[in-house]
Design an enzyme around this catalytic site. Structure first.
Site, short mmCIF file in Angstrom:
data_model
loop_
_atom_site.label_atom_id
_atom_site.label_comp_id
_atom_site.label_asym_id
_atom_site.label_seq_id
_atom_site.Cartn_x
_atom_site.Cartn_y
_atom_site.Cartn_z
N VAL A 153 48.48 50.94 69.11
CA VAL A 153 47.23 50.27 68.75
C VAL A 153 46.29 51.22 68.01
CG1 VAL A 153 45.29 48.91 69.66
CG2 VAL A 153 47.49 48.88 70.84
N THR A 154 46.48 52.51 68.19
CA THR A 154 45.61 53.52 67.59
C THR A 154 45.61 53.43 66.06
OG1 THR A 154 46.15 54.99 69.43
CG2 THR A 154 45.12 56.00 67.51
N ASN A 155 44.45 53.59 65.45
CA ASN A 155 44.32 53.54 63.99
C ASN A 155 44.41 54.94 63.37
OD1 ASN A 155 44.00 50.77 63.25
ND2 ASN A 155 42.00 50.78 64.24
N ASN A 165 37.39 51.49 75.51
CA ASN A 165 37.10 50.06 75.52
C ASN A 165 38.34 49.20 75.31
OD1 ASN A 165 34.36 50.32 76.01
ND2 ASN A 165 33.81 50.38 73.84
N ASP A 175 44.19 58.65 80.87
CA ASP A 175 43.25 59.21 79.90
C ASP A 175 43.10 60.70 80.19
OD1 ASP A 175 40.97 57.72 77.95
OD2 ASP A 175 40.46 59.77 78.57
N HIS A 201 47.55 47.31 58.29
CA HIS A 201 46.36 46.89 59.03
C HIS A 201 45.16 47.65 58.47
CE1 HIS A 201 43.94 45.50 62.36
NE2 HIS A 201 43.79 46.71 62.87
N ALA A 239 41.82 55.13 78.11
CA ALA A 239 41.02 54.27 78.99
C ALA A 239 39.66 53.95 78.38
CB ALA A 239 40.85 54.93 80.36
#
EC number: 1.1.1.37
Length: 309
Positions: A119-121, A13, A34, A176, A11
């Site tokens: 989406v996490t890097n 940005n 979260d 990415h 949760a």
């Protein structure tokens, strides 16, 4: 009629901005999860209180418990430590691999039929981790990468030419990260090849700015990373899935021989619909483009090496 259920793990940005886009487009009910007590609950309530003003109808629930995600149609994993100035996406791997592994396993446990968007890097590595941890078919676990990278390149080209952002199309392949492969040959401004409009040396500068697009924002913000454009990119993927649009979108996908690579996740053009990645489109790359793609995939493999997966 039952609304679609979308769970967002994280949760922060990116997760909260994604929830905002989803609500505004009325794509379905949202569960915002979260580990921080009160944070997802507060953001969910705040966003739901915007519904009477903005005119959207969906339920938004905040939680700290994966059981509340049960029966999700799609789950989005945004949880993890964000980049800070001077950090690369790869610097996040040791912390985020544990977070993503748990998230993917819990999603698969409570929503075995769900699709997972990562989406996490570092994105391609985390996509691979989620795929292995979930046990789901490869088309059901994929990552948000090329849409965001392409959006950045499109933005820079549009600004350079002084034209509408909508009129620029492009394709970005590979990981990415710093070795991503924006394909200038597949970049158009209103159906005109961009190579006819922008000198080669200037295009090379725009390509390099695209590769550093995330880092540029991190350096400016100083306290975190981008979230508006990532949130919009995730929502485009969700819309393609939930409306079965069969969109051609560049996504991080598990490769099993495509583009000459196996057992790795990397950005490639795909057809996205209700089944997730329904097909990977294999383009005939030039020798230079294939070499750049190979270097990008090798960089992803380098980060994966040594991880207990």
């Amino acid at each position: 009629m039952r609304r679609k259920k979308i769970s967002i793990v994280g949760a922060g940005n990116v997760g909260a901005t994604c929830a905002h886009w989803i609500a505004a487009k009325e794509l379905g009910d949202i569960v915002l999860l979260d580990v921080a007590e009160g944070v997802p609950q507060g953001k969910a309530l705040d966003l739901m209180e915007a519904a009477p003003v903005e005119g959207f109808d969906c339920m938004i629930t905040g939680t700290n418990d994966y059981r509340d995600t049960a029966g999700s149609d799609v789950a989005v994993i945004t949880a993890g430590v964000a980049r800070k100035p001077g950090m690369s996406r790869d610097d996040l791997v040791s912390i985020n691999v544990k977070i993503v592994r748990q998230a993917a396993a819990e999603i698969a446990r409570y929503s075995p039929d769900a699709l997972i968007i990562v989406v996490t890097n570092p994105l391609d590595v985390m996509c691979y981790v989620a795929y292995k941890a979930s046990g789901l078919p490869r088309g059901k676990v994929f990552g948000m990468s090329g849409i965001l990278d392409g959006a950045r390149f499109r933005t820079f080209v549009a600004l350079e030419l002084g034209i509408s952002f909508e009129d620029v199309t492009t394709l970005v392949l590979g990981g990415h990260g710093d070795h991503m492969v924006p394909l200038v040959r597949y970049t158009y401004a209103g159906a005109i090849p961009v190579e006819k409009l922008i000198p080669a040396d200037r295009l090379a500068e725009l390509v390099q700015r695209t590769r550093q697009g995330g880092a540029e924002i991190v350096e400016l913000l100083k306290t975190g990373s981008a979230y508006y454009a990532p949130g919009a990119a995730i929502t485009q993927m969700l819309e393609a899935v939930l409306k079965d649009k069969k969109r051609i979108l560049p996504c991080a996908a598990y490769l099993d021989g495509e583009y000459g690579h196996r057992d790795i996740c990397a950005g490639v053009p795909t057809i996205v619909g209700a089944g997730g990645i329904e097909r990977i489109i294999e383009l005939e790359l030039t020798a230079e483009e294939q070499a750049a793609f190979d270097r990008s995939v090798s960089a992803v493999r380098g980060v994966l090496k040594g991880l207990d997966i």
